[in-house]
Motif scaffolding. Structure first.
Motif, PDB file in Angstrom:
ATOM      1  N   ASN A 131       0.897   3.674  -0.237  1.00 56.42           N
ATOM      2  CA  ASN A 131       1.628   3.660  -1.501  1.00 56.42           C
ATOM      3  C   ASN A 131       2.414   2.371  -1.678  1.00 56.42           C
ATOM      4  O   ASN A 131       2.477   1.806  -2.777  1.00 56.42           O
ATOM      5  CB  ASN A 131       2.573   4.861  -1.577  1.00 56.42           C
ATOM      6  N   TRP A 132       3.024   1.885  -0.585  1.00 55.39           N
ATOM      7  CA  TRP A 132       3.780   0.637  -0.688  1.00 55.39           C
ATOM      8  C   TRP A 132       2.856  -0.512  -1.066  1.00 55.39           C
ATOM      9  O   TRP A 132       3.178  -1.315  -1.964  1.00 55.39           O
ATOM     10  CB  TRP A 132       4.470   0.333   0.638  1.00 55.39           C
ATOM     11  N   LEU A 133       1.726  -0.626  -0.416  1.00 52.68           N
ATOM     12  CA  LEU A 133       0.791  -1.726  -0.691  1.00 52.68           C
ATOM     13  C   LEU A 133       0.237  -1.652  -2.110  1.00 52.68           C
ATOM     14  O   LEU A 133       0.121  -2.684  -2.795  1.00 52.68           O
ATOM     15  CB  LEU A 133      -0.352  -1.697   0.328  1.00 52.68           C
ATOM     16  N   LEU A 134      -0.097  -0.454  -2.562  1.00 49.71           N
ATOM     17  CA  LEU A 134      -0.627  -0.301  -3.921  1.00 49.71           C
ATOM     18  C   LEU A 134       0.445  -0.619  -4.956  1.00 49.71           C
ATOM     19  O   LEU A 134       0.193  -1.339  -5.936  1.00 49.71           O
ATOM     20  CB  LEU A 134      -1.159   1.113  -4.121  1.00 49.71           C
ATOM     21  N   ASP A 135       1.653  -0.098  -4.761  1.00 50.71           N
ATOM     22  CA  ASP A 135       2.732  -0.340  -5.725  1.00 50.71           C
ATOM     23  C   ASP A 135       3.110  -1.816  -5.790  1.00 50.71           C
ATOM     24  O   ASP A 135       3.442  -2.339  -6.858  1.00 50.71           O
ATOM     25  CB  ASP A 135       3.971   0.484  -5.348  1.00 50.71           C
ATOM     26  N   ALA A 136       3.057  -2.486  -4.651  1.00 52.32           N
ATOM     27  CA  ALA A 136       3.465  -3.894  -4.603  1.00 52.32           C
ATOM     28  C   ALA A 136       2.316  -4.849  -4.913  1.00 52.32           C
ATOM     29  O   ALA A 136       2.528  -6.059  -5.020  1.00 52.32           O
ATOM     30  CB  ALA A 136       4.029  -4.224  -3.224  1.00 52.32           C
ATOM     31  N   ARG A 154       2.058   6.149  17.547  1.00 52.56           N
ATOM     32  CA  ARG A 154       1.834   6.276  16.104  1.00 52.56           C
ATOM     33  C   ARG A 154       1.028   5.106  15.536  1.00 52.56           C
ATOM     34  O   ARG A 154       0.127   5.306  14.718  1.00 52.56           O
ATOM     35  CB  ARG A 154       3.183   6.364  15.391  1.00 52.56           C
ATOM     36  N   ALA A 155       1.339   3.867  15.948  1.00 56.45           N
ATOM     37  CA  ALA A 155       0.747   2.690  15.301  1.00 56.45           C
ATOM     38  C   ALA A 155      -0.782   2.677  15.340  1.00 56.45           C
ATOM     39  O   ALA A 155      -1.422   2.488  14.294  1.00 56.45           O
ATOM     40  CB  ALA A 155       1.324   1.418  15.922  1.00 56.45           C
ATOM     41  N   PRO A 156      -1.441   2.857  16.494  1.00 55.29           N
ATOM     42  CA  PRO A 156      -2.911   2.880  16.487  1.00 55.29           C
ATOM     43  C   PRO A 156      -3.484   4.060  15.704  1.00 55.29           C
ATOM     44  O   PRO A 156      -4.534   3.931  15.060  1.00 55.29           O
ATOM     45  CB  PRO A 156      -3.286   2.981  17.967  1.00 55.29           C
ATOM     46  N   LEU A 157      -2.788   5.209  15.739  1.00 53.92           N
ATOM     47  CA  LEU A 157      -3.253   6.360  14.970  1.00 53.92           C
ATOM     48  C   LEU A 157      -3.160   6.085  13.472  1.00 53.92           C
ATOM     49  O   LEU A 157      -4.048   6.464  12.701  1.00 53.92           O
ATOM     50  CB  LEU A 157      -2.425   7.595  15.335  1.00 53.92           C
ATOM     51  N   VAL A 158      -2.097   5.425  13.053  1.00 57.42           N
ATOM     52  CA  VAL A 158      -1.962   5.042  11.642  1.00 57.42           C
ATOM     53  C   VAL A 158      -3.021   4.019  11.266  1.00 57.42           C
ATOM     54  O   VAL A 158      -3.623   4.100  10.182  1.00 57.42           O
ATOM     55  CB  VAL A 158      -0.546   4.502  11.361  1.00 57.42           C
ATOM     56  N   ALA A 159      -3.272   3.050  12.158  1.00 56.93           N
ATOM     57  CA  ALA A 159      -4.324   2.056  11.883  1.00 56.93           C
ATOM     58  C   ALA A 159      -5.671   2.745  11.695  1.00 56.93           C
ATOM     59  O   ALA A 159      -6.441   2.402  10.785  1.00 56.93           O
ATOM     60  CB  ALA A 159      -4.397   1.046  13.029  1.00 56.93           C
ATOM     61  N   ARG A 160      -5.964   3.714  12.550  1.00 55.65           N
ATOM     62  CA  ARG A 160      -7.220   4.463  12.443  1.00 55.65           C
ATOM     63  C   ARG A 160      -7.272   5.246  11.136  1.00 55.65           C
ATOM     64  O   ARG A 160      -8.305   5.274  10.442  1.00 55.65           O
ATOM     65  CB  ARG A 160      -7.352   5.419  13.632  1.00 55.65           C
ATOM     66  N   THR A 161      -6.158   5.883  10.774  1.00 51.47           N
ATOM     67  CA  THR A 161      -6.102   6.669   9.536  1.00 51.47           C
ATOM     68  C   THR A 161      -6.279   5.780   8.317  1.00 51.47           C
ATOM     69  O   THR A 161      -7.033   6.100   7.388  1.00 51.47           O
ATOM     70  CB  THR A 161      -4.770   7.429   9.456  1.00 51.47           C
ATOM     71  N   LEU A 162      -5.580   4.648   8.291  1.00 48.17           N
ATOM     72  CA  LEU A 162      -5.708   3.715   7.165  1.00 48.17           C
ATOM     73  C   LEU A 162      -7.146   3.213   7.029  1.00 48.17           C
ATOM     74  O   LEU A 162      -7.678   3.094   5.915  1.00 48.17           O
ATOM     75  CB  LEU A 162      -4.771   2.521   7.371  1.00 48.17           C
ATOM     76  N   ALA A 166     -10.010   7.123   2.174  1.00 48.89           N
ATOM     77  CA  ALA A 166     -10.778   6.713   0.994  1.00 48.89           C
ATOM     78  C   ALA A 166     -10.361   5.327   0.528  1.00 48.89           C
ATOM     79  O   ALA A 166     -11.210   4.483   0.201  1.00 48.89           O
ATOM     80  CB  ALA A 166     -10.587   7.736  -0.128  1.00 48.89           C
ATOM     81  N   THR A 167      -9.036   5.069   0.510  1.00 50.20           N
ATOM     82  CA  THR A 167      -8.545   3.721   0.210  1.00 50.20           C
ATOM     83  C   THR A 167      -8.474   2.979   1.536  1.00 50.20           C
ATOM     84  O   THR A 167      -7.421   2.845   2.155  1.00 50.20           O
ATOM     85  CB  THR A 167      -7.152   3.784  -0.440  1.00 50.20           C
ATOM     86  N   SER A 168      -9.621   2.484   2.003  1.00 48.92           N
ATOM     87  CA  SER A 168      -9.703   1.896   3.337  1.00 48.92           C
ATOM     88  C   SER A 168      -8.869   0.625   3.432  1.00 48.92           C
ATOM     89  O   SER A 168      -8.988  -0.277   2.594  1.00 48.92           O
ATOM     90  CB  SER A 168     -11.163   1.580   3.687  1.00 48.92           C
TER      91      SER A 168
END
Length: 459
Positions: A131-136, A154-162, A166-168
């Motif tokens: 959301n931050w990246l899209l809004d900015a 958390r960081a690698p799990l978030v990287a994997r999720t991102l 769908a919005t890769s």
């Protein structure tokens, strides 16, 4: 600078509350130049911690004024001062607070339950970042995830999720400070050999710092290297042999360990050549009636009286936590003039209710419920992401006097997970678990981050 909230969405896509984020953007008039600036998304751990330790510890443009005297104690006033080493000169900074910390909260009394766990937490943070990246309008900017302690899980799990959503979104780099990815493999359970091996370099460095080591060395880095070499050769062999180890070899190992970590050889013989870091912190300066800190073993306090109901305080936490908490409250209210409500530094409920099982590795016997048969392969999310994104880089920073996520754990992580050597950056610091709270370590770390970003930023 802006402070705003974002929806907290769980792995099922359901909004359960909100998370807050504090953003610093360098004043750049040219829109193209702004888009070309890297963005660092930073978060602490816990689970259930706000981003205050990173934000006001030394990454942001303002920092809590920690005393350089480690014996000064938690004395007021707790001031906030300019941070000359802030990373803002080379990257925009976004400090994300977990749900129920900062200015975020749950929509219902049990709303946060679905994000109190590996899967839901990663989805929640990925949603805030997306959301931050899209809004900015910053999808084209170089992007970095910087996590500390549980934030390194958390960081690698978030990287994997991102990457898989769908919005890769692909990130240029991941920064792990006080890495905890291999906690399961290196926890000091009574018969876990690798946990004992991984802890030795930390204990050797700490004994050297407090003048209890027989090693003649000029730096703690050298001490840890000597201890690591011994730990992974002679010491490892002795531990694996266990009760079958011959008495002469057993005595020789106990003597060498005593020279390295300052604990008497007869104690080590009685304890099967093993000592837990918690026991080590109690015993090293026992003759001075002092106990060492767990977050940072350079800090000491007079040991509490076990025969009385004295509060047991961690020396490092006692010295730093009150100042950091007060500095955050003062900064948001007085300098940023955020009057919404009090800034919440911690959510203690999160750690109590956390679900540690990663659904990507289901338990073949009990589904996804945690059990002794479960797989907690958090490092696989890191190695897998670095394979899927062959241009992403990794920086691992570790405090030499950190008993929670030790320098030996990093050695184990690197040796066992096939991480790409050409994209791996590793640094150690004369500090504890939260290296930003040490001014010299903070300055060094920020310089290392600048070099890391320069080496990995591709627009």
């Amino acid at each position: 600078m802006t402070v705003r909230t974002f929806p907290a969405v769980d792995a099922s896509g359901i909004q359960v509350g909100s998370c807050s984020a504090t953003t610093y953007l360098r004043d750049v008039q040219d829109g193209n130049a702004q888009s070309a600036r890297p963005v660092v998304f930073a978060f602490n751990g816990g689970p259930g911690s706000s981003s205050t330790p990173l934000h006001l510890g030394g990454l942001g443009p303002r920092r809590a004024a920690f005393p350089t005297d480690l014996s000064a104690g938690p004395l007021a006033p707790f001031t906030v001062e300019p941070n000359p080493h802030s990373l803002l000169d080379v990257a925009d900074l976004v400090f994300i607070d977990a749900i129920n910390t900062g200015y975020g909260g749950s929509d219902t009394t049990d709303g946060s339950a679905s994000v109190y766990g590996v899967d839901g937490d990663a989805a929640c943070f990925a949603g805030v970042i997306t959301n931050w990246l899209l809004d900015a309008g910053r999808l084209h900017s170089p992007k970095y995830l910087l996590g500390e302690s549980y934030g390194t899980i958390r960081a690698p799990l978030v990287a994997r999720t991102l990457f898989n959503q769908a919005t890769s979104i692909a990130v240029n780099g991941i920064v792990l400070l006080g890495q905890a990815l291999n906690l399961q493999e290196t926890t000091q359970r009574p018969t876990n050999v690798m946990g004992t091996v991984a802890a030795l370099p930390f204990m050797a460095a700490t004994a050297w710092y407090h003048g209890r080591s027989k090693l003649t060395a000029e730096t703690a880095d050298y001490v840890t290297q000597v201890a690591h070499e011994y730990a992974t050769t002679t010491y490892l062999s002795a531990l694996v042999q266990g009760g079958s180890l011959e008495q002469p070899e057993r005595h020789a190992v106990a003597q060498r360990l005593s020279e390295l970590i300052g604990i008497p050889a007869d104690y080590l013989l009685r304890s099967r050549l093993r000592i837990h870091t918690d026991d080590f912190r109690q015993l090293l300066l026992q003759d001075q009636q002092a106990v060492l800190g767990s977050n940072d073993a350079r800090y000491t306090l007079t040991a509490s009286d076990s025969r009385r109901a004295e509060a047991v305080a961690d020396p490092a936490t006692a010295a730093m936590a009150p100042g950091l908490t007060a500095a955050a409250a003062r900064y948001y209210r007085e300098e940023l003039q955020v009057e919404e409500r009090s800034y919440q530094p911690m959510d203690p409920q999160a750690a109590r209710d956390w679900v540690w099982q990663d659904p990507a590795y289901p338990n073949p016997r009990l589904g996804t419920r945690p059990s002794p048969f479960g797989t907690f392969d958090y490092a696989a999310s890191l190695s897998g992401y670095l394979k899927a994104n062959p241009t992403a880089h990794l920086l691992i920073g570790t405090g030499l006097y950190d008993s929670l996520t030790t320098v030996g754990m990093v050695e184990h992580l690197i040796s066992q997970n096939d991480l790409p050597a050409d994209r791996l950056h590793r640094r150690t610091y004369d500090s504890g678990h939260m290296m930003y709270t040490d001014p010299e370590a903070s300055a060094q770390l920020n310089n290392d981050l600048r070099a890391f970003i320069a080496a990995s930023s591709i627009v």
